[in-house]
Design an enzyme around this catalytic site. Structure first.
Site, PDB file in Angstrom:
ATOM      1  N   ARG A 128     -24.711 -12.790 -43.843  1.00 51.04           N
ATOM      2  CA  ARG A 128     -24.698 -14.265 -43.967  1.00 51.04           C
ATOM      3  C   ARG A 128     -26.053 -14.890 -44.275  1.00 51.04           C
ATOM      4  NH1 ARG A 128     -19.562 -13.907 -44.576  1.00 51.04           N
ATOM      5  NH2 ARG A 128     -18.250 -13.959 -42.739  1.00 51.04           N
ATOM      6  N   ASP A 155     -16.552  -4.324 -42.237  1.00 49.28           N
ATOM      7  CA  ASP A 155     -16.274  -5.670 -42.758  1.00 49.28           C
ATOM      8  C   ASP A 155     -16.656  -6.715 -41.699  1.00 49.28           C
ATOM      9  OD1 ASP A 155     -15.597  -7.757 -44.390  1.00 49.28           O
ATOM     10  OD2 ASP A 155     -13.434  -7.435 -44.297  1.00 49.28           O
ATOM     11  N   HIS A 157     -11.622  -2.089 -47.408  1.00 50.11           N
ATOM     12  CA  HIS A 157     -10.620  -2.431 -46.381  1.00 50.11           C
ATOM     13  C   HIS A 157      -9.155  -2.184 -46.782  1.00 50.11           C
ATOM     14  CE1 HIS A 157     -11.137  -6.121 -48.702  1.00 50.11           C
ATOM     15  NE2 HIS A 157     -12.176  -6.522 -48.020  1.00 50.11           N
TER      16      HIS A 157
END
Ligand code: DOR
Length: 450
Positions: free
Chosen positions: A70, A324, A238
């Site tokens: 982030r 993830d 994923h």
């Protein structure tokens, strides 16, 4: 440095890259593994600090191929520093940061800036994933050669798929020139259509817009076809459904350059967790239903899908476990299920989650550790993920039977968005060593990790 020379004594040393699983000692000197030895303590040179690892597993530090740090742009959710401290707590000594930052990692200047800051702020190794397309908008390719030159380890528009098949074809062709993988977020948006959870009886009961399993399989099928066309390297993130597993299995059988990952949550949680009762199915829908911390892309799937991805991990169809890790602030989650952001905070719970598969005899401990170390190292083409002589001192000490209760308030991550609050996990990271230094020690929490 206090622990410059050190012997980690008497642990069960598991190094899948070298086929080692035995009680032994690991000698380290600074950032170098000297050897794995069975010499008695008297023969250990006096200048070595001794760590008693009896009863613990000693393994290479974990490698996470799929992390959201982030930073830059969303530093209230996570920063390079907090995210890598969370990684250290979770036993990860390498994290690969996804490019859905602001600005996004779609040019060398941003990649170099993030790498520079990681060199000063990170407590573990940070590798960067470059965007496939400019601004992750799916319209024109990012300067992939420039990004490769800047050191990215693969390309992804993660969070968003490359919907245009021709752009995806070009990306696979170009990336092949640098032998780097394309990691395409496998979801066909025309099938997602605003869906927020897995299609099935629970979505119907909760009245939530559903995402069909085919939204994933359709995109994976397309990407496998394009990998065959271009000879490019495809890494599928994923994987969450039984149908996707079958596609990957067939692609590998036909010799394609395809690898795949699965997350701890898709291995251990099904869509019943959306009820907010830690997987229990209620007689009547309770007030705690719609646990927004279970909202994730791809969504938590059916129990049958969970079984399929577990089997695929065990039989090698799925190569690795990747977290993830998707930290989100309370304001992104304290809202309706429709409005909530997608993503689960995973780094600090990952090992305890996936140890469930060992405790339930789905996979051996050695294989599980391989999927967190040697296998991701292979995909990266790096010499990490092993305790071989001369390797970097990326090491974890694990207590595989220790039970602990997930307490998000104790996370090093700046965010708390896990559906596992209050859940007991069995399997704990006791110590993480990176570059010769202890970056996490569960027994001396405050002094070493904060
Ligand atoms: O749930 C998700 N969250 N899935 C993704 O692919 C992206 C991630 C994020 O960045 O929050």
């Amino acid at each position: 440095m206090a622990n410059d020379k050190r012997v980690i004594k008497g642990g069960r040393v598991i190094d899948p890259a070298q086929g080692i699983d035995r009680i032994a000692d690991v000698l380290i000197s600074g950032n170098e593994i000297v050897e794995i030895t069975d010499a008695p303590l008297e023969q250990v040179p006096e200048d070595h600090a001794v760590t008693d690892a009896a009863g613990l597993v000693v393994a290479p530090g974990f490698i996470d191929l799929h992390t959201h740090l982030r930073d830059p742009g969303y530093e209230w959710k996570e920063t390079i520093e907090s995210g890598t401290r969370a990684a250290a707590r979770g036993g990860f000594t390498t994290v690969c940061a996804m490019p859905n930052t602001d600005p996004c990692q779609d040019n060398a200047a941003v990649v170099e800036n993030v790498s520079r800051r990681a060199a000063s702020d990170a407590v573990v190794r940070v590798l960067l994933i470059g965007a496939i397309t400019r601004g992750r908008k799916g319209k024109t390719l990012a300067p992939m050669a420039e990004l490769a030159e800047a050191g990215v380890i693969g390309f992804s528009d993660d969070g968003d798929p490359v919907s245009d098949a021709n752009i995806m074809r070009q990306a696979l062709s170009y990336a092949a020139a640098f032998s780097l993988p394309i990691i395409n977020h496998a979801e066909d948006h025309s099938l997602v259509r605003g869906g927020v959870m897995n299609e099935g009886p629970i979505a119907t009961r909760l009245g939530l817009p559903p995402v069909p399993a085919s939204a994933e399989a359709v995109m994976i099928a397309r990407d496998i076809e394009l990998a065959a066309l271009t000879g490019g390297r495809l890494h599928i993130p994923h994987v969450s459904t039984a149908a996707s597993v079958e596609l990957v299995r067939a692609a590998k059988k036909s010799g394609l350059n395809v690898t795949a990952e699965v997350t701890p949550h898709h291995l251990t949680l099904s869509d019943t967790w959306v009820y907010g009762l830690h997987g229990e199915v209620p007689d009547a829908v309770p007030a705690v239903a719609y646990d927004t911390n279970t909202k994730v892309n791809p969504p938590l799937r059916s129990a049958a899908d969970v079984v399929a991805v577990r089997e695929a991990l065990a039989d090698g169809t799925i190569d690795i476990i990747a977290t993830d890790h998707a930290p989100h602030a309370a304001t992104d989650k304290v809202c309706t299920y429709d409005e909530a952001a997608h993503g689960i905070n995973v780094l600090e719970t990952a090992f305890g989650q996936v140890m469930k598969l060992v405790h339930e005899n789905v996979i051996s401990l050695t294989d599980l550790i391989a999927r967190l170390t040697a296998e991701p190292a292979k995909i990266l083409g790096k010499t990490t993920g092993t305790l071989a002589t001369g390797a970097d001192t990326d090491i974890v000490l694990l207590d595989i039977d220790a039970e602990w209760i997930v307490s998000p308030d104790d996370f090093a991550s700046l965010s708390r968005n896990t559906p596992l609050a209050g859940v007991t996990l069995k399997g704990r990271v006791v110590e993480t060593i990176f570059a010769g230094k202890t970056v996490w020690n569960a027994n001396t929490v405050e002094s070493s990790a904060r």
